[in-house]
Design an enzyme around this catalytic site. Structure first.
Site, PDB file in Angstrom:
ATOM      1  N   ASP A 289     -52.211 -27.885 -54.937  1.00 56.94           N
ATOM      2  CA  ASP A 289     -52.462 -27.595 -56.207  1.00 56.94           C
ATOM      3  C   ASP A 289     -53.652 -28.220 -56.978  1.00 56.94           C
ATOM      4  OD1 ASP A 289     -51.917 -25.790 -58.255  1.00 56.94           O
ATOM      5  OD2 ASP A 289     -49.817 -26.529 -58.844  1.00 56.94           O
ATOM      6  N   GLU A 490     -48.054 -23.478 -68.010  1.00 63.51           N
ATOM      7  CA  GLU A 490     -47.833 -25.047 -67.508  1.00 63.51           C
ATOM      8  C   GLU A 490     -47.328 -26.001 -68.510  1.00 63.51           C
ATOM      9  OE1 GLU A 490     -50.376 -26.206 -64.059  1.00 63.51           O
ATOM     10  OE2 GLU A 490     -51.599 -24.241 -64.437  1.00 63.51           O
TER      11      GLU A 490
END
Ligand code: BGC
Ligand code: BGC
Length: 599
Positions: A289, A490
């Site tokens: 990621d 997020e």
């Protein structure tokens, strides 16, 4: 035309094409295939120069101006650059098409996964995957970083809405459906078909199970934190969606920013290599990621060595690809990373590129551009919106409303704001309020649903001032208030307090005294605490983050279609019942249980 090499021969088996191609590659070229750089940090010329294997657009990695045609041109430019490298290995371009191709202005934006979870409708989710694949391919993109198969256990997490629900089976079922929509043709995995794209199942593993306050990497709180579970529980709760995805043909999995068992997932050889690749037999490649290997160690060399040795096959660098290649080349040359490991990683990446048919069709299909954001695609999004709505309260049969109602009051900025409807991961990483992309707001949907004799009066602030024709004390039979969370993505959405904001409470109270029946619609990425206000509301609808087709909400309000959604998350009574573990320990029942929803 006779092709020079076996790897160019479409009749040769993929394993042979990969072997042949790798026999022609230098170490640096191999390592280039393991590098993924973001478009805002690399030019096409640099893709050629460093033989980069993959480029991504992160949230908001958009061309200027943001049009579908410019997307197609931008991606084509990078692809052409890759084809100019010595061996002409095609580039794999990835993007966060997580609720439709949602960075692209003009694309259809579907409800976020939390709403799809409420629909419980796997075939709908599969159709959404299929449409997303078409819209991605129209812009040249063969890879989307979806589905998220997170199983959020704490709704304070800013990524709660990316999960289909809090329940493992529900997430497994719908995650698999989305993957199949992206990758299947006629019911079977067919990555080589010109209408399918590669899915990325994310984030491996346990991203939804981190503990509040356990993030020690940056100033987010629970996102990127630590999953404090024993292995049996980790496997029972968070692993099953991956097992399902593997059975359905998953070829790419993204590693989680989180940690487990004292190690960051990006350093976790046991889970990445022993469990996922060896035990479960994952044949595809693992992508890291965004910048996440960097958090393994302050020294970048150590970070690179540890992550590749743990089993990461492609690194989402995302800024300085050349630096990554330099470090990994050095590590391979001095033996810190065994050459076998490099070979294995490159073989995995190239195999998927061949499976996708990239060597034959590197460019996607711009003839699909007219379909992007088309009415046919929007009709499916509208269906998804209708099916995602959860009717939580409906006293005295308030809903459905009559189309012939003489005066209808509508309040709340969110009633007329596409950006709020769409939430995070829309046009920009964090999303934003306002007119971010074409679509239909709830208000527009209401206006077209009512009879021609109905007066719809809209006031974002809910004041319905005296100056208006209906007099000082406007009393209407019905008022609709639409509330929304501000968009976030997020850890920016990590929130300790999920009580309705004061401004929203005041808005609802203002409107309450202007009407007999009050309908509250909440657009949010998770349940919010409404317990003390709910008695004042006659009807309450959870609309999640519905996306561009707000008229789906209007259709349900006026009874054109029935309410059918069921909660994919338990709705807590108070913050004392958050996270789920606290709810389970609580003596009181939640406000609404998992699976609740009136019809
Ligand atoms: C997110 C991923 C996303 C990636 C690329 C990361 O920070 O965790 O879900 O796919 O960025 O935008
Ligand atoms: C990117 C996102 C990414 C995030 C990670 C942003 O700048 O646009 O895609 O997930 O950074 O922190």
């Amino acid at each position: 035309m006779e092709k020079e090499h076996t790897y160019q021969d479409t009749r040769a088996p993929i394993a042979e094409r990969v072997r042949d191609l790798m026999a022609h590659m230098t170490l640096v070229e191999k390592i280039g295939q393991m590098a993924q750089v973001e478009n805002r940090s690399i030019t096409p010329a640099e893709v050629t120069q460093h033989a980069i294997g993959s480029v991504l657009s992160g949230g908001g990695g958009n061309p200027e101006p943001n049009t579908p045609e410019n997307w197609a041109a931008m991606v084509r430019g990078y692809e052409e650059a890759a084809l100019q490298t010595r061996l002409g290995i095609p580039l794999l371009y990835g993007a966060d098409a997580v609720h439709g191709h949602s960075n692209v202005k003009g694309s259809v934006v579907f409800p976020h996964n939390i709403g799809l979870g409420a629909s419980r409708d796997a075939s709908l989710v599969e159709r959404i995957g299929r449409i997303t694949a078409l819209e991605a391919l129209a812009t040249g993109i063969h890879w989307t970083f979806a589905p998220a198969v997170s199983i959020p256990q704490d709704i304070r997490w800013g990524r709660t809405y990316e999960g289909f629900g809090e329940d493992t089976d529900l997430v497994s079922r719908l995650g698999m459906a989305q993957l199949q929509g992206l990758q299947n043709r006629d019911g079977v995995p067919d990555l080589g078909h010109p209408r399918t794209v590669l899915a990325s199942v994310k984030h491996f593993v346990g991203d939804g199970g981190t503990t509040w306050g356990s993030n020690t990497t940056n100033d987010w709180i629970i996102d990127q934190g630590v999953t404090e579970l024993d292995e049996a529980t980790l496997r029972a709760v968070h692993l099953p969606p991956y097992v399902a995805a593997l059975e359905a043909g998953a070829r790419n999995i993204m590693v989680s920013h989180s940690s487990w068992g004292g190690l960051r997932m990006h350093a976790h050889k046991y889970l990445l290599t022993d469990v996922l690749k060896a035990e479960l037999g994952f044949p595809g490649f693992l992508v890291s990621d965004w910048g996440s290997i960097d958090a393994i160690a302050p020294d970048y060399q150590t970070a690179v060595v540890t992550s590749i040795n743990a089993g990461v096959d492609m690194v989402m660098v995302p800024y300085d690809g050349h630096r990554f290649i330099t470090h990994l080349t050095q590590a391979a040359e001095n033996g810190d990373v065994p050459l076998d490991r490099i070979e294995d990683a490159v073989r995995r990446v190239l195999t998927v590129k061949f499976e996708l048919g990239l060597f034959e069709r590197p460019f996607g299909d711009e003839s699909l551009l007219p379909l992007l954001g088309s009415e046919a695609h929007r009709a499916v999004a509208r269906e998804a919106v209708r099916k995602s709505l959860v009717l939580l309260k409906n006293d005295g049969g308030t809903l459905p409303l009559s189309r012939n109602i003489p005066v209808l009051l509508v309040a709340g900025q969110a009633a007329d704001d596409i950006g709020l409807q769409c939430g995070g991961w829309t046009i920009a990483w964090q999303g934003s309020s306002g007119d971010v992309t074409p679509g239909t707001t709830v208000l527009a949907g209401i206006r077209s649903a009512v009879s021609e004799n109905t007066v719809v009066r809209y006031d974002p602030a809910g004041k319905f001032d005296a100056a208006e024709s209906l007099g000082a004390e406007v009393v209407s039979d019905v008022a609709i208030v639409v509330l929304a969370e501000e968009p976030y993505a997020e850890g920016e959405g990590d929130r300790a307090d999920l009580n309705l904001r004061d401004g929203d409470v005041a808005l609802v109270e203002r409107v309450r005294c202007r009407c007999r029946k009050l309908v509250v619609i909440l657009m949010s990425g998770r349940p919010l605490i409404v317990t003390e206000h709910l008695p004042q509301w006659d009807a309450f609808v959870a609309a999640w983050l519905p996306g561009t087709e707000g008229d789906g909400i209007a259709q349900a309000l006026f009874g054109e279609t029935p309410f059918s959604g069921k909660l994919s998350f338990t709705w807590p009574r108070s913050m004392d019942q958050v996270p789920l573990s606290a709810l389970r320990a609580s003596e009181e029942a939640p406000l609404f249980p998992f699976g609740y929803g009136l019809t």
